[in-house]
Write a protein that holds these residues in place. Structure first.
Motif, PDB file in Angstrom:
ATOM      1  N   ALA A 182      36.311  47.683  33.248  1.00 41.54           N
ATOM      2  CA  ALA A 182      35.634  46.560  32.291  1.00 41.54           C
ATOM      3  C   ALA A 182      36.410  45.484  32.050  1.00 41.54           C
ATOM      4  CB  ALA A 182      35.409  47.436  31.071  1.00 41.54           C
ATOM      5  N   SER A 183      37.954  45.680  32.033  1.00 37.25           N
ATOM      6  CA  SER A 183      38.743  44.530  31.552  1.00 37.25           C
ATOM      7  C   SER A 183      38.986  43.690  32.683  1.00 37.25           C
ATOM      8  CB  SER A 183      40.157  45.265  31.445  1.00 37.25           C
ATOM      9  OG  SER A 183      40.810  45.796  32.735  1.00 37.25           O
ATOM     10  N   MET A 184      38.343  44.029  34.034  1.00 39.25           N
ATOM     11  CA  MET A 184      38.413  42.845  35.069  1.00 39.25           C
ATOM     12  C   MET A 184      37.312  41.778  34.805  1.00 39.25           C
ATOM     13  SD  MET A 184      41.160  42.617  37.151  1.00 39.25           S
ATOM     14  CE  MET A 184      40.525  42.103  38.652  1.00 39.25           C
ATOM     15  N   SER A 185      37.613  40.713  34.559  1.00 37.81           N
ATOM     16  CA  SER A 185      36.476  39.654  34.370  1.00 37.81           C
ATOM     17  C   SER A 185      36.111  39.202  35.786  1.00 37.81           C
ATOM     18  CB  SER A 185      37.135  38.345  33.767  1.00 37.81           C
ATOM     19  OG  SER A 185      38.006  37.694  34.368  1.00 37.81           O
ATOM     20  N   LYS A 186      34.873  38.483  35.870  1.00 37.62           N
ATOM     21  CA  LYS A 186      34.288  38.026  36.939  1.00 37.62           C
ATOM     22  C   LYS A 186      35.471  36.815  37.603  1.00 37.62           C
ATOM     23  CE  LYS A 186      30.225  35.416  38.578  1.00 37.62           C
ATOM     24  NZ  LYS A 186      28.853  35.007  38.461  1.00 37.62           N
ATOM     25  N   LYS A 187      35.952  36.025  36.823  1.00 30.50           N
ATOM     26  CA  LYS A 187      36.849  35.116  37.330  1.00 30.50           C
ATOM     27  C   LYS A 187      38.101  35.610  37.975  1.00 30.50           C
ATOM     28  CE  LYS A 187      39.174  30.723  35.885  1.00 30.50           C
ATOM     29  NZ  LYS A 187      39.382  29.839  35.105  1.00 30.50           N
ATOM     30  N   ALA A 188      38.664  36.746  37.381  1.00 29.40           N
ATOM     31  CA  ALA A 188      39.917  37.323  37.927  1.00 29.40           C
ATOM     32  C   ALA A 188      39.642  38.004  39.304  1.00 29.40           C
ATOM     33  CB  ALA A 188      40.421  38.465  36.858  1.00 29.40           C
ATOM     34  N   ILE A 189      38.382  38.594  39.218  1.00 24.31           N
ATOM     35  CA  ILE A 189      37.716  39.084  40.691  1.00 24.31           C
ATOM     36  C   ILE A 189      37.658  38.168  41.701  1.00 24.31           C
ATOM     37  CG2 ILE A 189      36.073  40.336  41.952  1.00 24.31           C
ATOM     38  CD1 ILE A 189      35.652  41.816  39.249  1.00 24.31           C
ATOM     39  N   GLU A 190      37.081  36.891  41.286  1.00 23.97           N
ATOM     40  CA  GLU A 190      36.881  35.790  42.228  1.00 23.97           C
ATOM     41  C   GLU A 190      38.353  35.207  42.736  1.00 23.97           C
ATOM     42  OE1 GLU A 190      34.333  31.871  42.112  1.00 23.97           O
ATOM     43  OE2 GLU A 190      34.606  32.988  40.565  1.00 23.97           O
ATOM     44  N   ILE A 224      32.982  43.827  52.981  1.00 22.57           N
ATOM     45  CA  ILE A 224      33.633  43.950  51.754  1.00 22.57           C
ATOM     46  C   ILE A 224      34.687  45.382  51.412  1.00 22.57           C
ATOM     47  CG2 ILE A 224      31.676  45.141  50.442  1.00 22.57           C
ATOM     48  CD1 ILE A 224      32.387  43.249  48.010  1.00 22.57           C
ATOM     49  N   GLU A 225      34.197  46.258  52.302  1.00 27.30           N
ATOM     50  CA  GLU A 225      35.142  47.298  52.043  1.00 27.30           C
ATOM     51  C   GLU A 225      36.679  47.217  52.485  1.00 27.30           C
ATOM     52  OE1 GLU A 225      34.195  49.969  50.145  1.00 27.30           O
ATOM     53  OE2 GLU A 225      32.017  48.782  50.082  1.00 27.30           O
ATOM     54  N   GLN A 226      36.644  46.210  53.318  1.00 27.28           N
ATOM     55  CA  GLN A 226      38.143  45.752  53.725  1.00 27.28           C
ATOM     56  C   GLN A 226      38.958  45.274  52.949  1.00 27.28           C
ATOM     57  OE1 GLN A 226      36.328  44.124  57.394  1.00 27.28           O
ATOM     58  NE2 GLN A 226      38.075  44.801  58.538  1.00 27.28           N
ATOM     59  N   ILE A 227      38.418  44.530  51.848  1.00 28.32           N
ATOM     60  CA  ILE A 227      39.230  44.005  50.853  1.00 28.32           C
ATOM     61  C   ILE A 227      39.109  44.458  49.291  1.00 28.32           C
ATOM     62  CG2 ILE A 227      39.577  41.967  52.262  1.00 28.32           C
ATOM     63  CD1 ILE A 227      37.636  40.584  50.030  1.00 28.32           C
ATOM     64  N   LYS A 275      27.214  45.207  42.004  1.00 26.85           N
ATOM     65  CA  LYS A 275      25.983  44.190  42.502  1.00 26.85           C
ATOM     66  C   LYS A 275      26.652  42.795  42.540  1.00 26.85           C
ATOM     67  CE  LYS A 275      21.382  42.748  42.198  1.00 26.85           C
ATOM     68  NZ  LYS A 275      20.129  42.847  41.607  1.00 26.85           N
ATOM     69  N   MET A 276      27.333  42.528  41.276  1.00 27.75           N
ATOM     70  CA  MET A 276      27.858  41.252  41.224  1.00 27.75           C
ATOM     71  C   MET A 276      29.070  40.896  42.044  1.00 27.75           C
ATOM     72  SD  MET A 276      30.739  39.624  39.519  1.00 27.75           S
ATOM     73  CE  MET A 276      31.209  40.904  38.224  1.00 27.75           C
ATOM     74  N   ILE A 277      29.884  41.995  42.218  1.00 31.22           N
ATOM     75  CA  ILE A 277      30.963  41.743  43.178  1.00 31.22           C
ATOM     76  C   ILE A 277      30.359  41.561  44.609  1.00 31.22           C
ATOM     77  CG2 ILE A 277      33.059  43.023  44.172  1.00 31.22           C
ATOM     78  CD1 ILE A 277      33.465  44.559  41.493  1.00 31.22           C
ATOM     79  N   ALA A 298      39.569  48.916  43.839  1.00 32.40           N
ATOM     80  CA  ALA A 298      38.849  49.689  42.855  1.00 32.40           C
ATOM     81  C   ALA A 298      38.973  49.141  41.323  1.00 32.40           C
ATOM     82  CB  ALA A 298      39.471  51.122  42.922  1.00 32.40           C
ATOM     83  N   LYS A 299      40.204  48.436  40.988  1.00 31.68           N
ATOM     84  CA  LYS A 299      40.265  48.081  39.699  1.00 31.68           C
ATOM     85  C   LYS A 299      39.360  46.677  39.427  1.00 31.68           C
ATOM     86  CE  LYS A 299      43.980  44.438  40.511  1.00 31.68           C
ATOM     87  NZ  LYS A 299      45.110  43.999  40.210  1.00 31.68           N
ATOM     88  N   TRP A 300      38.545  46.355  40.277  1.00 29.48           N
ATOM     89  CA  TRP A 300      37.566  45.459  40.053  1.00 29.48           C
ATOM     90  C   TRP A 300      36.558  46.008  39.262  1.00 29.48           C
ATOM     91  CZ3 TRP A 300      36.877  42.811  45.577  1.00 29.48           C
ATOM     92  CH2 TRP A 300      38.017  41.974  46.056  1.00 29.48           C
TER      93      TRP A 300
END
Length: 193
Positions: free
Chosen positions: A62-70, A51-54, A34-36, A57-59
């Motif tokens: 648990a190790s992936m932070s919000k900042k890293a995903i952004e 969103i499915e285009q980009i 939901k956050m993503i 799955a690694k997002w």
């Protein structure tokens, strides 16, 4: 038997703990997704992009932070912007852009452009061949027609008496039909001797 009884006592609590861990992981994954999705909706500069285009799955780890995903999303958006600018400088940019928007693949868009160029080349060659064939074909024979001038009635011509004249004309069957039509159209009488 006693050992089995003791082990059985541990099975139920372990099973309960397992269920709780799985439920916690499911709820955590839903919250992260939901956050993503919300982050994507807020940052996405392309109304056609989904969103499915980009999505990576690694997002979901648990190790992936919000900042890293952004940051990864921003990299994707920047890459798409650059590739769209490149496509806009191409021939057939509308078709290439349509393919790119569906696939997010610059290679596929370039292949589409190459295919369209090849099709145009084939059409152009075919048109040249047809033109050459038309030039080489003999022209349709021009019929010898005797022009029928527009007749204005001359009042003097009606007053003058007509007389028979002798003349010779060299005609074939087709010419004869034309001559006959012309004389009838002009009100001229004639006869064969």
């Amino acid at each position: 038997a006693k050992v089995n009884e003791v082990l059985a006592l541990f099975d139920k609590p372990i099973e309960n703990i397992d269920k709780q861990i799985k439920e916690y992981e499911r709820v955590t994954a839903e919250q992260k997704r939901k956050m993503i999705d919300e982050m994507f909706a807020a940052k996405n500069p392309f109304p056609w992009l989904n969103i499915e285009q980009i999505f990576n799955a690694k997002w979901m780890n648990a190790s992936m932070s919000k900042k890293a995903i952004e940051e990864e999303m921003k990299i994707s958006f920047d890459m798409i912007t650059t590739e769209i600018k490149s496509i806009e400088s191409l021939d057939y940019k509308d078709e290439a852009l349509k393919v790119y928007m569906e696939t997010l693949s610059m290679t596929t868009a370039m292949e589409r452009v190459a295919n369209l160029k090849e099709l145009d080349k084939i059409k152009e060659e075919q048109a040249k061949k047809e033109e050459q064939t038309k030039k080489e074909e003999p022209a349709a024979p021009v019929e010898n027609t005797i022009p029928v001038p527009e007749q204005k009635e001359d009042p003097k011509a009606q007053e003058e008496p007509k007389e028979w004249m002798q003349m010779e004309i060299c005609l074939n069957a087709a010419d004869f039909d034309k001559f006959d039509a012309w004389t009838k159209a002009n009100g001229i009488e004639w006869r064969l001797k």
